[in-house]
Design a protein around this motif. Structure first.
Motif, PDB file in Angstrom:
ATOM      1  N   VAL B  12      57.192  79.218  75.491  1.00 28.07           N
ATOM      2  CA  VAL B  12      57.305  77.919  75.485  1.00 28.07           C
ATOM      3  C   VAL B  12      58.188  77.468  76.698  1.00 28.07           C
ATOM      4  N   VAL B  13      59.110  78.592  76.955  1.00 30.55           N
ATOM      5  CA  VAL B  13      59.860  77.950  78.220  1.00 30.55           C
ATOM      6  C   VAL B  13      58.897  78.257  79.520  1.00 30.55           C
ATOM      7  N   PHE B  14      58.514  79.382  79.382  1.00 29.02           N
ATOM      8  CA  PHE B  14      57.554  79.565  80.744  1.00 29.02           C
ATOM      9  C   PHE B  14      56.648  78.685  81.081  1.00 29.02           C
ATOM     10  N   LYS B  15      55.856  78.294  79.868  1.00 33.28           N
ATOM     11  CA  LYS B  15      54.989  77.289  80.141  1.00 33.28           C
ATOM     12  C   LYS B  15      55.477  75.744  80.468  1.00 33.28           C
ATOM     13  N   SER B  16      56.490  75.673  79.871  1.00 31.78           N
ATOM     14  CA  SER B  16      57.221  74.210  80.396  1.00 31.78           C
ATOM     15  C   SER B  16      57.446  74.326  81.788  1.00 31.78           C
ATOM     16  N   PHE B  17      58.091  75.449  82.215  1.00 29.58           N
ATOM     17  CA  PHE B  17      58.247  75.304  83.385  1.00 29.58           C
ATOM     18  C   PHE B  17      57.240  75.539  84.580  1.00 29.58           C
ATOM     19  N   LEU B  18      56.178  76.145  84.056  1.00 29.91           N
ATOM     20  CA  LEU B  18      54.775  76.087  84.783  1.00 29.91           C
ATOM     21  C   LEU B  18      54.433  74.788  84.857  1.00 29.91           C
ATOM     22  N   ALA B  19      54.421  73.850  83.839  1.00 31.95           N
ATOM     23  CA  ALA B  19      53.854  72.628  83.891  1.00 31.95           C
ATOM     24  C   ALA B  19      54.749  71.557  84.854  1.00 31.95           C
ATOM     25  N   VAL B  20      56.054  71.788  84.759  1.00 30.85           N
ATOM     26  CA  VAL B  20      57.040  71.055  85.632  1.00 30.85           C
ATOM     27  C   VAL B  20      56.574  71.606  87.140  1.00 30.85           C
ATOM     28  N   ALA B  21      56.677  72.859  87.240  1.00 26.18           N
ATOM     29  CA  ALA B  21      56.358  73.253  88.695  1.00 26.18           C
ATOM     30  C   ALA B  21      54.932  72.698  89.315  1.00 26.18           C
ATOM     31  N   ILE B  22      54.142  72.718  88.324  1.00 30.66           N
ATOM     32  CA  ILE B  22      52.685  72.025  89.116  1.00 30.66           C
ATOM     33  C   ILE B  22      52.782  70.555  89.202  1.00 30.66           C
ATOM     34  N   ILE B  23      53.456  69.870  88.301  1.00 31.76           N
ATOM     35  CA  ILE B  23      53.456  68.358  88.474  1.00 31.76           C
ATOM     36  C   ILE B  23      54.573  68.170  89.810  1.00 31.76           C
ATOM     37  N   PHE B  24      55.505  69.131  90.091  1.00 31.10           N
ATOM     38  CA  PHE B  24      56.358  68.859  91.187  1.00 31.10           C
ATOM     39  C   PHE B  24      55.532  69.227  92.578  1.00 31.10           C
ATOM     40  N   GLY B  25      54.802  70.171  92.453  1.00 34.25           N
ATOM     41  CA  GLY B  25      54.230  71.096  93.513  1.00 34.25           C
ATOM     42  C   GLY B  25      52.881  69.935  93.797  1.00 34.25           C
ATOM     43  N   LEU B  26      52.034  69.430  92.922  1.00 39.92           N
ATOM     44  CA  LEU B  26      50.767  68.926  93.446  1.00 39.92           C
ATOM     45  C   LEU B  26      50.967  67.685  94.079  1.00 39.92           C
ATOM     46  N   PRO B  27      52.038  66.911  94.183  1.00 40.18           N
ATOM     47  CA  PRO B  27      51.864  65.477  94.770  1.00 40.18           C
ATOM     48  C   PRO B  27      51.785  65.968  96.331  1.00 40.18           C
ATOM     49  N   LEU B  28      52.393  67.120  97.026  1.00 37.27           N
ATOM     50  CA  LEU B  28      52.634  67.337  98.265  1.00 37.27           C
ATOM     51  C   LEU B  28      51.131  67.338  99.000  1.00 37.27           C
ATOM     52  N   PRO B  29      50.333  68.341  98.220  1.00 39.95           N
ATOM     53  CA  PRO B  29      48.841  68.256  98.795  1.00 39.95           C
ATOM     54  C   PRO B  29      48.371  67.199  98.700  1.00 39.95           C
ATOM     55  N   PHE B  30      48.400  66.484  97.665  1.00 37.88           N
ATOM     56  CA  PHE B  30      47.675  65.193  97.046  1.00 37.88           C
ATOM     57  C   PHE B  30      47.948  64.009  98.037  1.00 37.88           C
ATOM     58  N   THR B  31      49.506  63.932  98.680  1.00 36.40           N
ATOM     59  CA  THR B  31      49.706  63.052  99.656  1.00 36.40           C
ATOM     60  C   THR B  31      48.704  63.191 100.876  1.00 36.40           C
ATOM     61  N   TRP B  32      48.771  64.369 101.379  1.00 40.32           N
ATOM     62  CA  TRP B  32      47.788  64.656 102.255  1.00 40.32           C
ATOM     63  C   TRP B  32      46.374  64.303 102.041  1.00 40.32           C
ATOM     64  N   LEU B  33      45.907  64.863 100.916  1.00 45.23           N
ATOM     65  CA  LEU B  33      44.610  64.620 100.539  1.00 45.23           C
ATOM     66  C   LEU B  33      44.130  63.051 100.624  1.00 45.23           C
ATOM     67  N   GLU B  34      45.337  62.250 100.181  1.00 47.49           N
ATOM     68  CA  GLU B  34      45.095  60.953 100.025  1.00 47.49           C
ATOM     69  C   GLU B  34      45.022  60.262 101.437  1.00 47.49           C
ATOM     70  N   ARG B  35      45.801  60.844 102.284  1.00 45.41           N
ATOM     71  CA  ARG B  35      45.797  60.144 103.726  1.00 45.41           C
ATOM     72  C   ARG B  35      44.796  60.524 104.431  1.00 45.41           C
TER      73      ARG B  35
END
Ligand code: SF4
Ligand code: SF4
Lengths: 180, 331
Positions: B12-35
């Motif tokens: 459970v802890v591992f999955k939660s960390f993974l989910a948080v990491a994904i949500i924190f990590g994704l916006p970076l490439p997404f801002t690039w993609l959006e621009r």
């Protein structure tokens, strides 16, 4: 009536807009990649940074008549004259404070010797206001306009250079195209 | 028994960390993609100078925001002011707990998944209202108030849209909703004989929830400076931006699960492709939709927004629920 209503509810005009922008995504980009890769080569009529012309013998054309200094509406030009060993009047000081210049072209028009001319330069950003004050030396180095009809009015591939001589963009002559 | 328990907790802890990491990590490439998408829609290349085609631009931006001074305006409510960006971001991370990414990849398979998601998603608006209130600025306050009004009107519509889906699946469990759409794209809820109208309502409400154009009136640059985040700078501002992207991602993921068949494959012979790939593809498509519309549509005026919400979407939602009921009911 019903058609209009349905169009409002399902935001039909917005859907049309989306169709348009979707198509635009695949069009060719119109940006000129200045200063990284490309540079604009102006037409011969372009009124850019001034230069002082020389005649066939490499002698300065200017006779320091001060007509240009007099007609300039912005008071850009400062001239001090002297008589050289051939007895010709020449400028000992010829300075243009180009921060004030309006590029109106009056000085070029009035010059009886075709000495002062507009050139192709448009890059003279500097770190100091003094960088835009052009002495006679600098004015002699400035580039005249491109007169080759093949080259003028094109986008040329270029290099962005930053070294101890400052920052500049130089054509590398590999490619040129007309942007339209 | 002991060992089982320990490994459960670990997972459970591992999955939660993974989910948080994904949500924190994704916006970076997404801002690039959006621009990039913004650029190409406007026939220009977008970021080009940092790295290959500007891929490193988000890192440069992040670094810049990180080094900026964190200003708290005089007269601001310090605690609320500092807490607001986190309040805006955390709910969207929490949403991901309930979203099934494949038949096995999920953090928690709740029986009331849909309710949980709607409830938690609604919380994030508090971050925006708090930010607007605590800033001690008229623009920020108006932005916050608008966000509140918008949320109230569109939560209702979104709820109605989701009710249709729940009626089709006869369950509030997200996995069950996905399973009900199994067997090719004809069974997806987006199809006209299923819940197309609900999908439409859900997306419109989703745009409003995420404060994205055409419903970004809480930050309406034209009239409110920058709306609720007018007074924010540096990292706290970046957190608000992050929250916006997180909202976009989670609403896209939600739409993928509820209407696009989640992790099921669109056609039978592609069943061998792992479910998570389908889920990611569908979510990406929805994210693209968000970005595409952002650079196509103008912002809605405030009264137009309310008209659309109350006069069109909610009646439409009710009608959709009634019609769905007619077909689904078991005599
Ligand atoms: S540049 Fe021409 S107008 Fe000016 S002083 Fe020299 S000769 Fe005269
Ligand atoms: S272009 Fe006009 S403003 Fe500039 S130096 Fe010549 S006369 Fe003066």
């Amino acid at each position: 009536m019903l058609k209009d209503f349905l169009k409002t509810v399902f935001l039909w005009d917005l859907v049309q807009g989306m169709r348009l922008t979707f198509r635009y995504q695949f069009k060719k980009v119109v940006t000129m990649h200045y200063p990284d890769k490309e540079k604009w080569v102006p037409y011969d009529r372009f009124r850019g940074l001034h230069y002082q012309a020389v005649d066939e013998e490499g002698e300065l054309k200017c006779v320091a008549c001060e007509l240009c200094a007099r007609i300039c509406p912005a008071g850009v030009i400062t001239i001090e004259a002297y008589e050289d060993d051939k007895g010709v009047r020449r400028p000992s000081v010829y300075e243009m404070d180009l921060h004030r210049c309006a590029y109106c072209g009056l000085c070029v028009e009035v010059c009886p010797e075709d000495a002062i001319n507009h050139g192709a330069g448009y890059e003279f950003a500097g770190f100091d206001r003094a960088d835009a004050v052009m002495s006679l030396e600098k004015l002699l180095k400035n580039k005249p306009n491109e007169t080759d009809p093949e080259k003028m009015g094109t986008v040329a591939s270029a290099r962005f250079i930053r070294d101890k001589d400052g920052i500049r963009v130089e054509e590398d002559g590999k490619k040129r195209y007309r942007w339209w | 028994m002991e060992a089982l328990l320990a490994s459960d907790i670990f997972w459970v802890v591992f999955k939660s960390f993974l989910a948080v990491a994904i949500i924190f990590g994704l916006p970076l490439p997404f801002t690039w993609l959006e621009r990039k998408i913004a650029g190409h829609i406007q026939v220009r290349p977008g970021p080009m100078r940092v790295g290959f085609h500007g891929v490193l631009q988000p890192i440069a931006d992040g670094l810049k925001l990180f080094l900026k001074e964190d200003i708290i305006p005089t007269g601001a409510d310090k605690f609320l002011f500092k807490a607001a960006p986190f309040m805006a971001l955390i709910p969207y991370i929490a949403i991901f707990v309930a979203i099934p990414m494949s038949d096995e990849a999920y953090v928690s398979n709740m029986d009331i998944g849909v309710l949980y998601v709607l409830a938690i998603g609604g919380l994030s608006i508090y971050g925006i209202i708090m930010g607007g209130w605590a800033s001690n600025s008229k623009y920020a306050l108006l932005g916050g108030l608008r966000a509140a009004a918008q949320m109230i009107s569109y939560e209702v519509a979104m709820g109605f849209a989701v009710i249709g889906v729940i009626m089709m699946a006869q369950s509030l469990n997200m996995q069950d909703i996905v399973l009900a759409q199994q067997g090719g794209f004809l069974n997806w809820n987006i199809m006209p004989h299923k819940q197309l109208i609900a999908f439409f309502i859900f997306m419109v409400a989703g745009f409003a929830e995420a404060n994205r154009i055409p419903f970004d009136i809480p930050e309406g640059e034209g009239e409110l400076g920058a709306g609720f985040h007018t007074e924010y700078s540096g990292m706290r501002f970046a957190l608000f931006a992050l929250a916006e992207y997180a909202a976009m991602i989670s609403i896209s993921a939600l739409a993928a699960v509820l209407f696009l068949g989640g992790w099921t494959s669109p056609v039978g012979f592609l069943d061998f492709v792992p479910g998570i790939v389908w889920f990611v593809l569908k979510t990406l498509f929805m994210v693209y939709l968000f970005m595409w519309t952002r650079f196509t549509w103008p912002r809605y005026r405030y009264d137009q927004l309310m008209t659309l919400g109350w006069k069109f979407l909610i009646p439409l939602g009710v009608a959709n629920v009634l019609i769905t009921g007619l077909f689904v009911i078991d005599f």
